[in-house]
Design a protein around this motif. Structure first.
Motif, PDB file in Angstrom:
ATOM      1  N   MET A   1       2.465  -9.803  -6.697  1.00  0.00           N
ATOM      2  CA  MET A   1       2.142  -8.669  -7.398  1.00  0.00           C
ATOM      3  C   MET A   1       3.092  -7.397  -6.591  1.00  0.00           C
ATOM      4  SD  MET A   1      -0.068  -9.514  -9.145  1.00  0.00           S
ATOM      5  CE  MET A   1      -0.715  -8.013  -9.654  1.00  0.00           C
ATOM      6  N   ASN A   2       3.626  -7.592  -5.905  1.00  0.00           N
ATOM      7  CA  ASN A   2       5.021  -6.157  -5.755  1.00  0.00           C
ATOM      8  C   ASN A   2       5.779  -6.105  -7.111  1.00  0.00           C
ATOM      9  OD1 ASN A   2       4.122  -4.824  -3.272  1.00  0.00           O
ATOM     10  ND2 ASN A   2       4.949  -6.823  -2.137  1.00  0.00           N
ATOM     11  N   VAL A   3       5.966  -7.431  -7.587  1.00  0.00           N
ATOM     12  CA  VAL A   3       7.804  -6.799  -8.570  1.00  0.00           C
ATOM     13  C   VAL A   3       6.614  -6.130  -9.834  1.00  0.00           C
ATOM     14  CG1 VAL A   3       8.775  -8.488 -10.224  1.00  0.00           C
ATOM     15  CG2 VAL A   3       8.789  -8.447  -7.905  1.00  0.00           C
ATOM     16  N   ALA A   4       5.337  -7.642 -10.024  1.00  0.00           N
ATOM     17  CA  ALA A   4       4.154  -6.780 -11.110  1.00  0.00           C
ATOM     18  C   ALA A   4       4.137  -4.706 -11.397  1.00  0.00           C
ATOM     19  CB  ALA A   4       3.423  -7.703 -11.154  1.00  0.00           C
ATOM     20  N   ILE A   5       3.763  -5.073  -9.637  1.00  0.00           N
ATOM     21  CA  ILE A   5       3.635  -3.236  -9.908  1.00  0.00           C
ATOM     22  C   ILE A   5       4.286  -2.214 -10.218  1.00  0.00           C
ATOM     23  CG2 ILE A   5       2.446  -1.561  -8.310  1.00  0.00           C
ATOM     24  CD1 ILE A   5       0.189  -2.548  -8.811  1.00  0.00           C
ATOM     25  N   GLU A   6       5.517  -2.450  -9.596  1.00  0.00           N
ATOM     26  CA  GLU A   6       6.866  -1.986  -9.688  1.00  0.00           C
ATOM     27  C   GLU A   6       7.389  -2.118 -11.193  1.00  0.00           C
ATOM     28  OE1 GLU A   6      10.066   0.131  -9.087  1.00  0.00           O
ATOM     29  OE2 GLU A   6       8.117  -0.395  -8.040  1.00  0.00           O
ATOM     30  N   ILE A   7       6.789  -2.804 -12.019  1.00  0.00           N
ATOM     31  CA  ILE A   7       7.846  -3.331 -13.490  1.00  0.00           C
ATOM     32  C   ILE A   7       6.657  -2.570 -14.432  1.00  0.00           C
ATOM     33  CG2 ILE A   7       7.802  -4.409 -15.822  1.00  0.00           C
ATOM     34  CD1 ILE A   7       8.335  -6.442 -13.889  1.00  0.00           C
ATOM     35  N   ALA A   8       5.448  -2.053 -14.234  1.00  0.00           N
ATOM     36  CA  ALA A   8       4.364  -1.624 -15.015  1.00  0.00           C
ATOM     37  C   ALA A   8       4.818   0.408 -14.237  1.00  0.00           C
ATOM     38  CB  ALA A   8       2.844  -1.660 -14.583  1.00  0.00           C
ATOM     39  N   ILE A   9       3.921   0.244 -12.432  1.00  0.00           N
ATOM     40  CA  ILE A   9       3.810   1.534 -12.689  1.00  0.00           C
ATOM     41  C   ILE A   9       5.319   2.603 -12.382  1.00  0.00           C
ATOM     42  CG2 ILE A   9       3.086   3.131 -11.169  1.00  0.00           C
ATOM     43  CD1 ILE A   9       1.616   1.561 -10.351  1.00  0.00           C
ATOM     44  N   GLY A  10       6.444   1.713 -11.843  1.00  0.00           N
ATOM     45  CA  GLY A  10       7.662   2.047 -12.146  1.00  0.00           C
ATOM     46  C   GLY A  10       8.200   2.089 -13.278  1.00  0.00           C
ATOM     47  N   SER A  11       8.287   1.760 -14.119  1.00  0.00           N
ATOM     48  CA  SER A  11       8.784   1.576 -15.520  1.00  0.00           C
ATOM     49  C   SER A  11       7.952   3.358 -16.224  1.00  0.00           C
ATOM     50  CB  SER A  11       8.382   0.743 -17.015  1.00  0.00           C
ATOM     51  OG  SER A  11       8.663   0.806 -17.709  1.00  0.00           O
TER      52      SER A  11
ATOM     53  N   VAL B   1       1.023  -1.472  -0.037  1.00  0.00           N
ATOM     54  CA  VAL B   1      -0.325   0.197   0.281  1.00  0.00           C
ATOM     55  C   VAL B   1       1.389   1.138   0.091  1.00  0.00           C
ATOM     56  CG1 VAL B   1      -1.720   1.154   0.858  1.00  0.00           C
ATOM     57  CG2 VAL B   1      -2.140  -1.434   1.349  1.00  0.00           C
ATOM     58  N   HIS B   2       1.644   0.853   1.014  1.00  0.00           N
ATOM     59  CA  HIS B   2       2.712   1.942   0.476  1.00  0.00           C
ATOM     60  C   HIS B   2       3.473   2.325  -0.688  1.00  0.00           C
ATOM     61  CE1 HIS B   2       6.131   5.042   1.794  1.00  0.00           C
ATOM     62  NE2 HIS B   2       7.325   4.413   0.922  1.00  0.00           N
ATOM     63  N   ASP B   3       3.822   1.722  -1.521  1.00  0.00           N
ATOM     64  CA  ASP B   3       4.255   2.072  -2.370  1.00  0.00           C
ATOM     65  C   ASP B   3       3.466   2.524  -3.497  1.00  0.00           C
ATOM     66  OD1 ASP B   3       6.944   1.006  -1.913  1.00  0.00           O
ATOM     67  OD2 ASP B   3       7.017  -0.947  -2.501  1.00  0.00           O
ATOM     68  N   ALA B   4       2.481   1.816  -3.345  1.00  0.00           N
ATOM     69  CA  ALA B   4       0.970   1.781  -4.121  1.00  0.00           C
ATOM     70  C   ALA B   4       0.839   3.344  -4.356  1.00  0.00           C
ATOM     71  CB  ALA B   4      -0.107   1.538  -3.796  1.00  0.00           C
ATOM     72  N   ARG B   5       1.045   4.422  -2.750  1.00  0.00           N
ATOM     73  CA  ARG B   5       0.392   5.697  -2.641  1.00  0.00           C
ATOM     74  C   ARG B   5       1.704   6.408  -2.869  1.00  0.00           C
ATOM     75  NH1 ARG B   5      -2.655   4.611   3.507  1.00  0.00           N
ATOM     76  NH2 ARG B   5      -4.563   3.452   2.299  1.00  0.00           N
ATOM     77  N   HIS B   6       3.005   6.147  -2.444  1.00  0.00           N
ATOM     78  CA  HIS B   6       4.043   7.076  -3.137  1.00  0.00           C
ATOM     79  C   HIS B   6       4.066   6.705  -4.369  1.00  0.00           C
ATOM     80  CE1 HIS B   6       8.142   8.093  -3.424  1.00  0.00           C
ATOM     81  NE2 HIS B   6       8.534   7.017  -4.510  1.00  0.00           N
ATOM     82  N   ASN B   7       3.587   6.321  -5.642  1.00  0.00           N
ATOM     83  CA  ASN B   7       3.244   5.954  -7.482  1.00  0.00           C
ATOM     84  C   ASN B   7       2.840   7.081  -7.083  1.00  0.00           C
ATOM     85  OD1 ASN B   7       5.736   4.037  -6.925  1.00  0.00           O
ATOM     86  ND2 ASN B   7       4.153   2.785  -7.374  1.00  0.00           N
ATOM     87  N   SER B   8       1.426   7.200  -6.529  1.00  0.00           N
ATOM     88  CA  SER B   8       0.017   7.804  -6.908  1.00  0.00           C
ATOM     89  C   SER B   8       0.569   9.134  -7.089  1.00  0.00           C
ATOM     90  CB  SER B   8      -1.068   7.713  -6.012  1.00  0.00           C
ATOM     91  OG  SER B   8      -1.686   6.370  -5.874  1.00  0.00           O
TER      92      SER B   8
END
Length: 354
Positions: free
Chosen positions: A271-281, A122-129
């Protein structure tokens, strides 16, 4: 998949060289170049991942950040050199839409079919938002708004200033995640460590990975330069616009290997890795690749400003808000994946008809 990529490289690279020297039909070579770049991107990704594991999490994160969008950056540089600014801006838009909607949607859908409920940090999701709103909405809307009352020179100067700020913030973000606040969010860190536990052994040794990365990068540069020269003929043959080529074709080709990795991670419930690839990219494209291309254009005949067309801008803004709405709770399911894919399909139809 790795064996398929190997066969594609063994066949594709010689064909790319022979075809360009003998001037084979542009449409055929366009297909050969695209498939070859996708395969080479797969090798670059594997080499980078091996080096990241060998170098440790901090240097590894920097390596992934540097080479994550290397293929698209190389294609864009050659397109920019050829004066195809519309294609470059469209490819940047396509990367944002592709990563958030296509990759995110496929990851949620594939993972959600196997697991009814998937969780991520959740922290990464909000940080990325927050970073998505800043990098895509604020940094891309401001040039569009102010350029209405500016000439081309002032618009480019504004774009250069924004680009420098974006790159500085991107580097600060890497320092925040990899150094100053690494391990602060203990629960999230432990979860990521558990997810990555089985990936600690590098596929290749340091020197083998470095050699493969160097050779793949050189090959991608050669093939990309030839690919760019086929755009005009292919667009005329298929009735595609430059915007459609950039948003759909270039964006998918440049990120295909990375897209496949995200879906595979979601299928394995990582899912942490998948989210990092999608949003991090996506963040990497908006905060590093796009600004870097603006700065590179300073030394080329054609300068590129960070001014997107209104359909591109509205599509990216919509994609960002939809992604934030679906990921801010730290969990997802197949229906949310279907929603993201539906949005991508709607935008794809629109850009095709432009």
């Amino acid at each position: 998949m790795n064996r398929i990529f190997l066969i594609m490289v063994i066949i594709g690279v010689p064909l790319s060289i022979i075809g360009s020297l003998l001037h084979w039909p542009a449409v055929i070579m366009f297909i050969v170049y695209c498939l070859t770049i996708i395969a080479l991107a797969g090798f670059m990704g594997r080499a980078t991942e091996s080096l990241a594991i060998i170098a440790g999490p901090r240097i590894g994160g920097l390596l992934n950040a540097t080479f994550g969008n290397a293929v698209e950056l190389i294609i864009s540089i050659f397109a920019l050199k050829a004066g195809l600014v519309t294609v470059v801006l469209a490819s940047l838009t396509g990367s944002v839409l592709g990563n958030l909607l296509l990759v995110g949607g496929l990851s949620f859908l594939v993972g959600g079919i196997k697991f009814k409920r998937q969780k991520f940090s959740v922290h990464d999701a909000r940080h990325n938002s927050g970073l998505l709103i800043f990098s895509v909405i604020l940094a891309f809307v401001i040039p569009e708004v102010f350029s209405m009352d500016m000439n081309d020179r002032d618009t480019f100067t504004l774009s250069v200033g924004i680009s420098i700020i974006l790159i500085m913030l991107y580097l600060a973000g890497l320092f925040f995640k990899l150094v100053s606040h690494r391990g602060i969010y203990q629960e999230d860190s432990e979860q990521v460590e558990r997810e990555n536990a089985e990936h600690e052994e590098p596929e290749w040794g340091k020197w083998k990975a470095l050699i493969i990365l160097a050779l793949s990068t050189i090959a991608v540069g050669y093939v990309s330069e030839n690919l760019v020269h086929t755009f005009d003929i292919v667009a005329e043959a298929f009735g595609w616009s430059e915007i459609f080529i950039g948003i759909i074709i270039v964006a998918i080709v440049g990120n295909a290997a990375e897209h496949a990795s995200a879906v595979m991670m979601a299928y394995k419930n990582k899912m942490n890795v998948a989210i990092e690839i999608a949003i991090g990219s996506t963040l990497q494209v908006a905060m590093f690749v796009a600004p870097l291309l603006v700065l590179i254009s300073l030394f080329l005949d054609t300068q590129m400003s960070l001014v997107f067309s209104m359909p591109e801008l509205i599509s990216m803004i919509t994609a960002v808000f939809l992604t934030i709405a679906l990921t801010n709770d730290g969990e997802t399911n197949w229906f949310e994946g279907g929603t993201l894919l539906a949005a991508y399909a709607i935008m794809g139809i629109g850009f095709y008809l432009l």
